[in-house]
Design a protein around this motif. Structure first.
Motif, PDB file in Angstrom:
ATOM      1  N   TRP A 324       1.751 -39.351 -20.687  1.00  0.00           N
ATOM      2  CA  TRP A 324       3.192 -39.292 -20.973  1.00  0.00           C
ATOM      3  C   TRP A 324       3.942 -38.818 -19.729  1.00  0.00           C
ATOM      4  O   TRP A 324       4.944 -39.417 -19.327  1.00  0.00           O
ATOM      5  CB  TRP A 324       3.465 -38.338 -22.158  1.00  0.00           C
ATOM      6  CG  TRP A 324       4.872 -38.428 -22.661  1.00  0.00           C
ATOM      7  CD1 TRP A 324       5.322 -39.146 -23.706  1.00  0.00           C
ATOM      8  CD2 TRP A 324       6.042 -37.782 -22.101  1.00  0.00           C
ATOM      9  NE1 TRP A 324       6.688 -38.993 -23.856  1.00  0.00           N
ATOM     10  CE2 TRP A 324       7.144 -38.168 -22.879  1.00  0.00           C
ATOM     11  CE3 TRP A 324       6.258 -36.928 -21.020  1.00  0.00           C
ATOM     12  CZ2 TRP A 324       8.448 -37.725 -22.628  1.00  0.00           C
ATOM     13  CZ3 TRP A 324       7.557 -36.496 -20.751  1.00  0.00           C
ATOM     14  CH2 TRP A 324       8.627 -36.894 -21.551  1.00  0.00           C
ATOM     15  N   LEU A 325       3.430 -37.755 -19.125  1.00  0.00           N
ATOM     16  CA  LEU A 325       4.134 -37.173 -17.969  1.00  0.00           C
ATOM     17  C   LEU A 325       4.152 -38.154 -16.794  1.00  0.00           C
ATOM     18  O   LEU A 325       5.184 -38.321 -16.127  1.00  0.00           O
ATOM     19  CB  LEU A 325       3.472 -35.849 -17.560  1.00  0.00           C
ATOM     20  CG  LEU A 325       3.709 -34.681 -18.541  1.00  0.00           C
ATOM     21  CD1 LEU A 325       2.693 -33.567 -18.333  1.00  0.00           C
ATOM     22  CD2 LEU A 325       5.135 -34.134 -18.398  1.00  0.00           C
ATOM     23  N   SER A 326       3.031 -38.822 -16.536  1.00  0.00           N
ATOM     24  CA  SER A 326       2.981 -39.770 -15.415  1.00  0.00           C
ATOM     25  C   SER A 326       3.971 -40.904 -15.663  1.00  0.00           C
ATOM     26  O   SER A 326       4.718 -41.305 -14.769  1.00  0.00           O
ATOM     27  CB  SER A 326       1.588 -40.374 -15.259  1.00  0.00           C
ATOM     28  OG  SER A 326       0.649 -39.343 -15.178  1.00  0.00           O
ATOM     29  N   TYR A 327       4.009 -41.403 -16.904  1.00  0.00           N
ATOM     30  CA  TYR A 327       4.891 -42.515 -17.241  1.00  0.00           C
ATOM     31  C   TYR A 327       6.363 -42.120 -17.079  1.00  0.00           C
ATOM     32  O   TYR A 327       7.211 -42.938 -16.757  1.00  0.00           O
ATOM     33  CB  TYR A 327       4.613 -42.953 -18.695  1.00  0.00           C
ATOM     34  CG  TYR A 327       5.433 -44.132 -19.120  1.00  0.00           C
ATOM     35  CD1 TYR A 327       5.066 -45.413 -18.725  1.00  0.00           C
ATOM     36  CD2 TYR A 327       6.577 -43.969 -19.900  1.00  0.00           C
ATOM     37  CE1 TYR A 327       5.823 -46.512 -19.096  1.00  0.00           C
ATOM     38  CE2 TYR A 327       7.338 -45.055 -20.275  1.00  0.00           C
ATOM     39  CZ  TYR A 327       6.960 -46.328 -19.871  1.00  0.00           C
ATOM     40  OH  TYR A 327       7.716 -47.406 -20.238  1.00  0.00           O
ATOM     41  N   HIS A 328       6.652 -40.818 -17.282  1.00  0.00           N
ATOM     42  CA  HIS A 328       8.047 -40.368 -17.222  1.00  0.00           C
ATOM     43  C   HIS A 328       8.413 -39.755 -15.867  1.00  0.00           C
ATOM     44  O   HIS A 328       9.326 -38.916 -15.791  1.00  0.00           O
ATOM     45  CB  HIS A 328       8.347 -39.402 -18.375  1.00  0.00           C
ATOM     46  CG  HIS A 328       8.420 -40.119 -19.685  1.00  0.00           C
ATOM     47  ND1 HIS A 328       7.310 -40.366 -20.463  1.00  0.00           N
ATOM     48  CD2 HIS A 328       9.458 -40.704 -20.335  1.00  0.00           C
ATOM     49  CE1 HIS A 328       7.670 -41.044 -21.532  1.00  0.00           C
ATOM     50  NE2 HIS A 328       8.959 -41.269 -21.484  1.00  0.00           N
ATOM     51  N   GLY A 329       7.716 -40.188 -14.822  1.00  0.00           N
ATOM     52  CA  GLY A 329       8.165 -39.841 -13.471  1.00  0.00           C
ATOM     53  C   GLY A 329       7.654 -38.530 -12.914  1.00  0.00           C
ATOM     54  O   GLY A 329       8.230 -37.993 -11.967  1.00  0.00           O
ATOM     55  N   PHE A 330       6.573 -38.004 -13.461  1.00  0.00           N
ATOM     56  CA  PHE A 330       5.999 -36.762 -12.925  1.00  0.00           C
ATOM     57  C   PHE A 330       4.752 -37.067 -12.102  1.00  0.00           C
ATOM     58  O   PHE A 330       4.012 -38.006 -12.414  1.00  0.00           O
ATOM     59  CB  PHE A 330       5.582 -35.824 -14.060  1.00  0.00           C
ATOM     60  CG  PHE A 330       6.718 -35.173 -14.795  1.00  0.00           C
ATOM     61  CD1 PHE A 330       7.159 -33.903 -14.454  1.00  0.00           C
ATOM     62  CD2 PHE A 330       7.348 -35.826 -15.855  1.00  0.00           C
ATOM     63  CE1 PHE A 330       8.193 -33.299 -15.144  1.00  0.00           C
ATOM     64  CE2 PHE A 330       8.388 -35.223 -16.547  1.00  0.00           C
ATOM     65  CZ  PHE A 330       8.805 -33.957 -16.194  1.00  0.00           C
ATOM     66  N   GLN A 331       4.545 -36.215 -11.099  1.00  0.00           N
ATOM     67  CA  GLN A 331       3.258 -36.226 -10.402  1.00  0.00           C
ATOM     68  C   GLN A 331       2.409 -35.165 -11.111  1.00  0.00           C
ATOM     69  O   GLN A 331       2.870 -34.023 -11.257  1.00  0.00           O
ATOM     70  CB  GLN A 331       3.507 -35.780  -8.977  1.00  0.00           C
ATOM     71  CG  GLN A 331       2.457 -36.178  -8.009  1.00  0.00           C
ATOM     72  CD  GLN A 331       3.010 -36.040  -6.613  1.00  0.00           C
ATOM     73  OE1 GLN A 331       3.800 -35.129  -6.354  1.00  0.00           O
ATOM     74  NE2 GLN A 331       2.606 -36.909  -5.731  1.00  0.00           N
ATOM     75  N   VAL A 332       1.227 -35.541 -11.550  1.00  0.00           N
ATOM     76  CA  VAL A 332       0.508 -34.648 -12.465  1.00  0.00           C
ATOM     77  C   VAL A 332      -0.840 -34.188 -11.898  1.00  0.00           C
ATOM     78  O   VAL A 332      -1.557 -34.971 -11.268  1.00  0.00           O
ATOM     79  CB  VAL A 332       0.249 -35.364 -13.818  1.00  0.00           C
ATOM     80  CG1 VAL A 332      -0.263 -34.382 -14.859  1.00  0.00           C
ATOM     81  CG2 VAL A 332       1.505 -36.049 -14.344  1.00  0.00           C
TER      82      VAL A 332
END
Ligand SMILES: C[S@@+](CC[C@H](N)C(=O)[O-])C[C@H]1O[C@@H](n2cnc3c(N)ncnc32)[C@H](O)[C@@H]1O
Length: 350
Positions: A324-332
């Motif tokens: 979810w985080l990667s899809y929403h523009g975060f570097q994880v």
């Protein structure tokens, strides 16, 4: 001798009308002295203070009967009450925003011909689902009841299953990973007694702690008066959009089922400033397969207690959070600390 101010003067001073003041008198909220001869009302300074409190509370949406209760038979203080009122208004505000966004989508889909597009109903259905999920969370664990002994309990070593194994390690890891400067704001969700949030105070960071449990917030405030505590929920954070540099959370997200966790991530993202960071340390498995493996090893060891503990809560699937985080523009970044404890760090790229 002057008996006090008359109604017109009071109305002018408080920027209201004589009619409004009479209304509160009828409802028994104020009882100015009355001249028995001419029936004039006379208001003392004390009446004025009470009346301005009433007007202020009405302005922020508190009901008349609740104001009467608060002023005459208080079971909580006005600041405590306002904390609750703020969280209620945020919930309403978020619900309104969801509705407005759905209307926007519906308008986009609608053409001038009178037949409604098929996905009109899907949009409405999606909205009703969202409303249901936001309202469905219940505290099954009685966190108010846990507040007093929480700090002692986390130090206890479980005999066959220690749910807090790695507690200090993960909190320290979150503190070291989050990069904050003097004057930045860090939001700790599900702050409990404040053990994670307090780690940021020596850096000169403003810490806001949100929790659904009033008792936890009281304990947190007693331990760390510098932390600003706000009653609120993962699914409707009592925080304005784009207003914090970092969101942290420890041992709290696993009280939300998976569909609610994704809404919680959406809420965290809403309140983050650009370039903001999220760091979660919590009970989680790497993925579904890892969960099966851990459960099966407890089964082999005939450790039913461990299985019951895990199944009583909603340990996260780390891979879903990362996705979810990667899809929403975060570097994880992610890490599994032990069989049941994981860590996810995400920074908004922009
Ligand atoms: C196990 S305690 C963890 C407290 C603290 N973060 C720590 O690491 O010690 C879980 C906390 O999360 C809060 N919490 C659980 N579900 C929540 C929700 N949906 N919204 C807000 N707070 C929640 C509980 O009230 C409780 O204070």
């Amino acid at each position: 001798m002057r008996l006090g101010m008359q109604i017109k003067e009071v109305a002018e001073r408080l920027n209201t009308t004589a009619r409004t003041i009479r209304f509160y008198e009828e409802k028994g909220l104020i009882t100015p002295k009355k001249d028995t001869v001419n029936d004039y009302r006379y208001f003392s300074e004390k009446d004025l203070v009470r009346l301005s409190t009433i007007l202020a509370l009405r302005e922020v949406g508190v009901r008349v009967d609740e104001i009467k209760e608060l002023l005459d038979h208080p079971t909580i203080s006005i600041p405590e009450y306002l904390n609750i009122q703020r969280s209620v208004l945020y919930e309403k505000w978020i619900e309104m925003r969801d509705m407005i966004e759905t209307i926007d989508d519906m308008v986009k889909e609608t053409t001038s011909d009178s037949v409604l597009p098929e996905n009109f109903y899907d949009l409405a259905h999606h909205l009703s689902n969202l409303k249901r999920i936001r309202k469905s969370w219940k505290d099954r664990w009685n966190f108010d009841g846990q507040a007093t002994h929480y700090d002692e309990n986390i130090k206890r070593q479980g005999h066959r299953f220690n749910v807090h194994e790695g507690y200090d390690t993960v909190l320290e890891k979150i503190k070291n990973k989050i990069n904050l400067n003097l004057g930045d704001t860090c939001l700790d969700i599900g702050i409990g007694t404040g053990n994670l949030g307090a780690k940021f105070l020596p850096l000169g960071v403003k810490v806001i702690g949100v929790d659904q449990s009033e008792k936890m917030l009281i304990t947190c405030k007693e331990k760390h008066p510098e932390i600003e505590t706000r009653k609120g929920h993962f699914l409707a954070l009592p925080i304005l959009d784009h207003s914090v540099e970092a969101v942290v959370s420890s041992y709290a997200l696993h009280h939300l089922p998976d569909d609610q966790k994704l809404i919680a991530l959406e809420e965290m993202t809403r309140v983050l400033k650009s370039g903001g960071q999220i760091c979660i340390g919590d009970l989680m498995f790497k993925n579904q397969l890892h969960r099966e493996q851990v459960l099966s090893s407890f089964r082999e060891a005939e450790n039913q207690l461990a299985i019951d503990c895990i199944e009583d809560e909603f340990y996260a699937d780390q891979s879903l959070l990362v996705e979810w985080l990667s899809y929403h523009g975060f570097q994880v970044e992610k890490q599994q600390i032990n069989d049941i404890l994981g860590f996810v760090y995400a920074r908004l790229i922009n």
